[in-house]
Write an enzyme that holds these catalytic residues in place. Structure first.
Site: not given
Length: 256
Positions: A144, A148
């Site tokens: 990601h 995040k």
């Protein structure tokens, strides 16, 4: 055909703003309310942003989309249920106790909680679940963007849970020593290892690698833009009234 009246909580966050734009662009939906306590007074999708949930009731919302955080959603979802509104939820991090509370609360309206709304991701999880009984080892790598803050992702956790439930015959990890602690990642359900990558340039990606004697199978899903989640979100807004109570995952909405 009348449009479904939609509200968005967390309307000025990255996902919330994308949801607002997608709802506005869909002929079957109407964005009628936007709530975001951190952006009150701004505009989202041409709708004024309000700080309080009350704005959703004042706008007579039928469906409310929530892409916030678990701590906020624990308050929002029972409130929506109390006011008879359907909920489409992309927030993750709920406990089993949370889910039990939502099951009880949503008796007069419905709630969908999905760890991922990208149709390709839903299929990836389903394919991994189907493959699990045919392999003895498996690992999950989720990648990601560097904004995040949680790890592993909700999608990775859901994938591991579904694979573990699909098979009880997994080989024991042979690792006896990690020269660098954590090199083998975290250990999820059934001992399935999960590795989290946080990197600039990424959006949301996941690989499931399954192995048996002399062969491996790699299932990979990539989301390059938040727009990838919108077909699933819009589908959920249109079909949520057909699924009583609490539904986990978008699978049944897709018929898979």
């Amino acid at each position: 055909m009348s449009q479904i009246r939609v509200g968005v909580v967390g309307a000025c966050g990255r996902m919330g703003a994308t949801v607002c734009a997608a709802v506005v662009a869909d002929d079957g939906l109407q964005l009628v309310a936007a709530v975001d306590p951190h952006a009150a007074g701004q505009s989202a999708g041409g709708v004024d942003v309000h700080p309080e949930l009350r704005a959703l009731a004042d706008a007579d919302c039928q469906v409310v989309v929530d892409f916030t955080v678990a701590a906020a959603a624990r308050t929002t979802l029972p409130w929506l249920a109390m006011h008879g509104m359907h909920a489409v939820v992309g927030t993750t991090g709920f406990t089993e106790e949370d889910l039990a509370t939502f099951r009880t609360a949503f008796s007069g309206s419905n709630c969908l909680i999905a760890s991922n709304f990208a149709i390709s991701a839903v299929l990836m999880m389903r394919f991994a679940e189907l493959a699990a009984p045919h392999f003895q080892t498996a690992e999950i790598i989720e990648l990601h963007h560097d904004s995040k803050v949680d790890a592993p992702s909700g999608t990775a956790i859901a994938t591991a849970q579904r694979m573990a439930a699909a098979s009880s015959e997994w080989a024991v990890d042979p690792t006896e020593h990690e020269a660098i602690p954590g090199a083998r990642g975290s250990t999820g359900p059934a001992g399935i290892h999960v590795h989290s990558v946080r990197m600039r340039g990424m959006v949301a990606h996941q690989e499931v690698i399954l192995g048996a004697a002399g062969q491996t199978l790699t299932i990979r899903q990539d989301s390059y833009d938040r727009a990838s989640y919108m077909p699933g979100v819009l589908l959920a807004c249109k079909k949520i009234a057909e699924y009583p109570g609490l539904t986990l995952g978008l699978d049944s909405f897709l018929g898979v």
